[in-house]
Enzyme design. Structure first.
Site, mmCIF file in Angstrom:
data_model
loop_
_atom_site.group_PDB
_atom_site.id
_atom_site.type_symbol
_atom_site.label_atom_id
_atom_site.label_comp_id
_atom_site.label_asym_id
_atom_site.label_seq_id
_atom_site.Cartn_x
_atom_site.Cartn_y
_atom_site.Cartn_z
ATOM 1 N N GLU A 142 49.377 56.676 1.894
ATOM 2 C CA GLU A 142 48.620 57.654 2.613
ATOM 3 C C GLU A 142 48.045 57.294 3.916
ATOM 4 O OE1 GLU A 142 45.564 59.314 -0.291
ATOM 5 O OE2 GLU A 142 47.239 59.376 -1.783
ATOM 6 N N VAL A 160 52.861 62.801 -2.728
ATOM 7 C CA VAL A 160 54.262 62.161 -2.781
ATOM 8 C C VAL A 160 55.436 63.534 -2.656
ATOM 9 C CG1 VAL A 160 55.835 60.792 -4.385
ATOM 10 C CG2 VAL A 160 53.576 59.966 -3.896
ATOM 11 N N CYS A 209 46.113 55.138 -6.284
ATOM 12 C CA CYS A 209 47.126 54.133 -6.980
ATOM 13 C C CYS A 209 46.502 52.884 -7.443
ATOM 14 C CB CYS A 209 48.490 54.037 -5.709
ATOM 15 S SG CYS A 209 49.205 55.470 -5.458
ATOM 16 N N GLU A 245 57.972 55.168 -5.270
ATOM 17 C CA GLU A 245 57.511 55.622 -4.332
ATOM 18 C C GLU A 245 56.672 54.593 -3.508
ATOM 19 O OE1 GLU A 245 58.882 57.759 -1.780
ATOM 20 O OE2 GLU A 245 57.618 56.446 -0.584
#
Ligand SMILES: NC(=O)c1ccc[n+]([C@@H]2O[C@H](COP(=O)([O-])OP(=O)(O)OC[C@H]3O[C@@H](n4cnc5c(N)ncnc54)[C@H](O)[C@@H]3O)[C@@H](O)[C@H]2O)c1
Length: 441
Positions: free
Chosen positions: A158, A11, A266, A154
């Site tokens: 990816e 990030v 995540c 955010e």
């Protein structure tokens, strides 16, 4: 604008580079000296399409800098982003030690008014903790410097991180400060030229938005995987059901592919953290807990199919595996289904030959380090020779339309376990393959 980004991982590095691309002067800070040394030599520590070119270009233009020294970076900055990891702690909740360590360093080092932006995914109420931590350090310094805390979660993916950042669906900004809102609007304006993508809200709602978004996407995946497992039992074809339900605009086609479960940096940790947050506040998050349970079980469905076909004891069998990363377009293997499948097969005595276009080093150095009986191959066809079956675990483009004749010639027997349901239109059974997929008998 002068910006500091603390944490130069997926990030931080992507955000910093994209801000630099828009003409800002960005300094990316990391505590890992090896990472910073690599970046200063033009070596990008992660694989992300388009990132290398953009980093090198902006370094050359003197828009992008890398350092381990925070005070130097903060000296001229007006905005500082916190983009460090928030990994799963021992009890499943998000571990805030890195975020709060950074907040402390900011309080110790800042020399002028700062907008402090939390980009890491953090539990609701973290902005208050960041504010208290910075204020405490300023009090120790007898400093009356002003600062504002903003939550700016955010949403990049990816594998498509640059595109997502440069053209975001939305920019969520949580703050109660007009000063900070203005600064953030100025910073993000170049990314929102075609239409307004800026969504302002209070800090807690912004923090919650990130968890809610990831939980919703994970729920879609687990829902479809559960439906797929039911399809298999009742004699339906999950792929056809997917197309049938996806055509309903209220449902849509995205995130309803039956597969080997979600992984990555995540969803697993954020879903788990949300259940912990809910519990902490006395809420019973039955659905979200179930999403996680379904996913944990789903990661082993392909291994179970292999056991059903070859037996409980896999000694003497070799499986060729295509794909290690948790999804295509990245070398990230965090919580990847491949780790679970490979460890399960090896624990039953199997030998593994595996190929992935980008994640082999990650596997060797971290996620499968020390696991015996794995051979890493340089090309996808190299894993086939002497293998009893091919197992597909990541939907890289180069696996989409393979030479099935080559597969037939090289494999000991033409058997495919398709953890991504990629080959269901190739009529593999008619080509003489034994073909196993998720959600179909
Ligand atoms: N990876 C994604 O796709 C993604 C997407 C959206 C949100 N997020 C969230 O963003 C955050 C960062 O994720 P990531 O994947 O970039 O993590 P990462 O592990 O790739 O990078 C984190 C970086 O922070 C550095 N760091 C740790 N402590 C530091 C300190 N005190 N000072 C300076 N640097 C420090 C680490 O060395 C590492 O390089 C997490 O909260 C994650 O949940 C990630």
């Amino acid at each position: 604008m002068n910006i500091t980004i603390i944490g130069s991982g997926y990030v931080g590095l992507v955000s910093g580079t994209c801000f630099a691309e828009m003409g800002n002067r960005v300094t990316c800070v990391d505590i890992d000296p090896v990472k910073i040394e690599k970046l200063n030599k033009g070596v990008i520590p992660i694989f992300e399409p388009g990132l290398e070119t953009m980093v090198l270009k902006n370094v050359k233009k003197n828009n992008l800098f890398f350092t381990t020294v925070l005070p130097k970076a903060l000296k001229d900055s007006e905005i500082v982003f916190i983009a460090v990891g928030t990994p799963m702690g021992a009890d499943g909740s998000a571990d805030l030690q890195y975020v709060l360590a950074v907040a402390k360093s900011i309080g110790q080092s800042m020399q002028k008014r700062l907008v402090v932006v939390d980009k890491s995914t953090v539990p609701i109420g973290t902005a208050d903790k960041v504010e208290t931590t910075i204020q405490k350090e300023l009090d120790i310094r007898n400093s009356d410097l002003q600062f504002d805390v903003v939550s700016n979660p955010e949403f990049l993916k990816e594998g498509a991180a640059i595109a997502d950042f440069m053209k975001p669906d939305r920019v969520v900004i949580g703050t109660d400060s007009d000063f900070a809102t203005d600064k953030m609007k100025q910073l993000y304006h170049p990314f929102c030229m075609s239409r307004d993508r800026f969504i302002s809200m209070d800090i807690r709602s912004a923090e919650m938005t990130k968890y809610a978004a990831n939980a919703m996407l994970a729920t879609k995946i687990s829902f479809m995987n559960e439906i797929a497992n039911i399809c298999e039992k009742v004699g339906a074809d999950a792929n056809q059901v997917r197309i049938g339900i996806g055509s309903d605009q209220r449902i849509g086609y995205s995130f309803i592919y039956p597969g080997a479960g979600y992984g990555g940096s995540c969803f697993p940790k954020d879903v788990k953290a949300l259940t912990k947050i809910a519990k902490e506040y006395g809420c019973d998050s039955k659905l979200i807990i179930a999403v996680e349970e379904v996913n944990d079980a789903q990661k082993l469905v392909i291994a179970q199919k292999i056991v059903t076909r070859f037996g409980e004891d896999l000694t003497g069998f070799t499986f060729g595996i295509w794909g290690l990363s948790f999804k295509p377009g990245t070398d990230d293997m965090r919580e990847a289904p491949s780790i679970y499948v490979i460890k399960e097969l090896v624990s039953r005595g199997a030998k593994i030959k595996v190929y992935d276009p980008k994640a082999i080093d990650e596997a060797k150095e971290h996620y499968l380090k020390g696991v015996l009986n794995i051979t890493y191959a340089d090309s996808k066809y190299d894993v086939l020779k002497d293998s009893d079956a091919l197992v597909l675990l990541t939907e890289w483009k180069e696996f989409r339309s393979p030479d099935f004749e080559e597969l037939q010639n090289q494999l000991k027997s033409p058997i495919i376990f398709d953890g991504r349901n990629q080959y269901n239109t190739f009529k593999l059974e008619e080509k003489g393959f034994e073909y196993y997929q998720i959600g179909k008998k």
